[in-house]
Design a protein around this motif. Structure first.
Motif, PDB file in Angstrom:
ATOM      1  N   HIS A  73      -5.102  -5.419   5.913  1.00 37.71           N
ATOM      2  CA  HIS A  73      -5.720  -4.980   7.167  1.00 37.71           C
ATOM      3  C   HIS A  73      -4.864  -5.428   8.365  1.00 37.71           C
ATOM      4  O   HIS A  73      -4.543  -4.641   9.252  1.00 37.71           O
ATOM      5  CB  HIS A  73      -7.134  -5.585   7.237  1.00 37.71           C
ATOM      6  N   HIS A  93      -2.349  -3.483  11.078  1.00 39.63           N
ATOM      7  CA  HIS A  93      -2.338  -3.666  12.541  1.00 39.63           C
ATOM      8  C   HIS A  93      -0.905  -3.892  13.026  1.00 39.63           C
ATOM      9  O   HIS A  93      -0.499  -3.377  14.060  1.00 39.63           O
ATOM     10  CB  HIS A  93      -3.187  -4.877  12.934  1.00 39.63           C
ATOM     11  N   HIS A 118      -8.624   0.041  16.003  1.00 36.24           N
ATOM     12  CA  HIS A 118      -8.837   0.603  14.668  1.00 36.24           C
ATOM     13  C   HIS A 118      -8.884   2.124  14.764  1.00 36.24           C
ATOM     14  O   HIS A 118      -9.750   2.763  14.192  1.00 36.24           O
ATOM     15  CB  HIS A 118     -10.132   0.060  14.059  1.00 36.24           C
ATOM     16  N   ALA A 157     -13.155  -1.407  10.675  1.00 32.77           N
ATOM     17  CA  ALA A 157     -12.887  -2.515  11.592  1.00 32.77           C
ATOM     18  C   ALA A 157     -13.162  -3.856  10.926  1.00 32.77           C
ATOM     19  O   ALA A 157     -12.384  -4.789  11.026  1.00 32.77           O
ATOM     20  CB  ALA A 157     -13.721  -2.373  12.849  1.00 32.77           C
TER      21      ALA A 157
HETATM   22 ZN   LIG Z   1      -8.797  -5.147  12.587  1.00 31.13          ZN
END
Ligand SMILES: [Zn+2]
Length: 258
Positions: free
Chosen positions: A193, A197, A209, A226
């Motif tokens: 995750h 980003h 997101h 998210a």
């Molecule tokens: Zn995030």
């Protein structure tokens, strides 16, 4: 003293501004007022919420004469524009906007890391492995990684920054609780995750997101949301240390042996 938009509307109407049916207060960076919807909506800079009545009365003139500007109208415009608190508020709003548009520039340092040397090696190997297998090795191998024992609810973070005008990832941090037994899936998902980003910021300049982040997340194989709803195991006390080094995925281990 501060007035709400309806209070200002009531005052203006009772002072003779018959056409105005709505007042909106706006935190603008430059526009101090505007009349929209055929002169029925008066948009005022939020600074005017704190204006005295004698100043607000100029808006009665402005609202009534906007369709046929006369000398009185121009005088009223000059008076409201010259009100000193307006200038201060606008400057404050501009400063705030500049600060928000400058992600993490004020602090390009990496946060405190609670990882043991063995955990650091583990993180680096896991990152390299996922970078190779899920991101086509497009992420810089120099991105600082750390474990944090200060995160309360979040599991990880990617800190975006700028160096000499170029986007850089200041750090990827993981909650140390993710190193506990039973948190393997969450650990992998969180790191992917945050890596998504990093890719989204470095290659698209985005930090949320949004669409481009979801693309990276899907390609990397993590949940494109998210925050994950899965609860994780937590250390019993916030001041207890976690020294566990989880097993690396097979591919990452083979690479080490090679
Ligand atoms: Zn995030």
């Amino acid at each position: 003293m501060s007035r709400s938009a309806p209070e200002i509307l009531e005052f203006l109407r009772s002072s003779g501004a018959r056409r105005v049916q709505r007042v909106c207060l706006k935190a603008n960076k430059s526009t101090i007022w505007s009349l929209t919807q055929q002169g029925t909506v008066l948009n005022l800079h939020v600074a005017f919420a704190g204006a005295p009545r004698r100043l607000l009365r100029y808006f009665v003139v402005i609202a009534n004469q906007a369709h046929r500007p006369d000398a009185e109208y121009h005088r009223a415009m000059a008076r409201v524009a010259a009100w000193p608190p307006l200038d201060r508020e606008i400057r404050r709003i501009r400063q705030e906007a500049r600060r928000l548009a400058r992600p993490a520039r004020r602090d390009l340092g990496v946060g405190p890391c609670c990882a043991t040397p063995a955990q650091r090696v583990y993180l680096r190997k896991l990152f390299d492995y996922l970078n190779r297998t899920r991101f086509g090795s497009r992420l810089p191998r120099t991105i600082p990684l750390r474990l944090s024992n200060r995160m309360r609810t979040s599991l990880g973070q990617m800190v975006p920054g700028l160096r000499e005008g170029r986007p850089v990832v200041v750090e990827l941090a993981l909650n140390v609780d993710l190193m506990l037994p039973g948190n393997g899936p969450a650990r992998l998902d969180t790191l992917l995750h945050e890596m998504a980003h990093a890719a989204d910021y470095l290659f698209h300049g985005q930090t949320g997101h949004g669409h481009s982040w979801k693309g990276w997340a899907r390609r990397a194989g993590c949940v494109p949301e998210a925050c994950s709803a899965t609860p994780i195991r937590r250390r019993r006390r916030r001041d207890s240390t976690v020294t566990r080094v989880p097993p690396l995925p097979l591919g990452a281990r083979l690479r080490i042996a090679a």
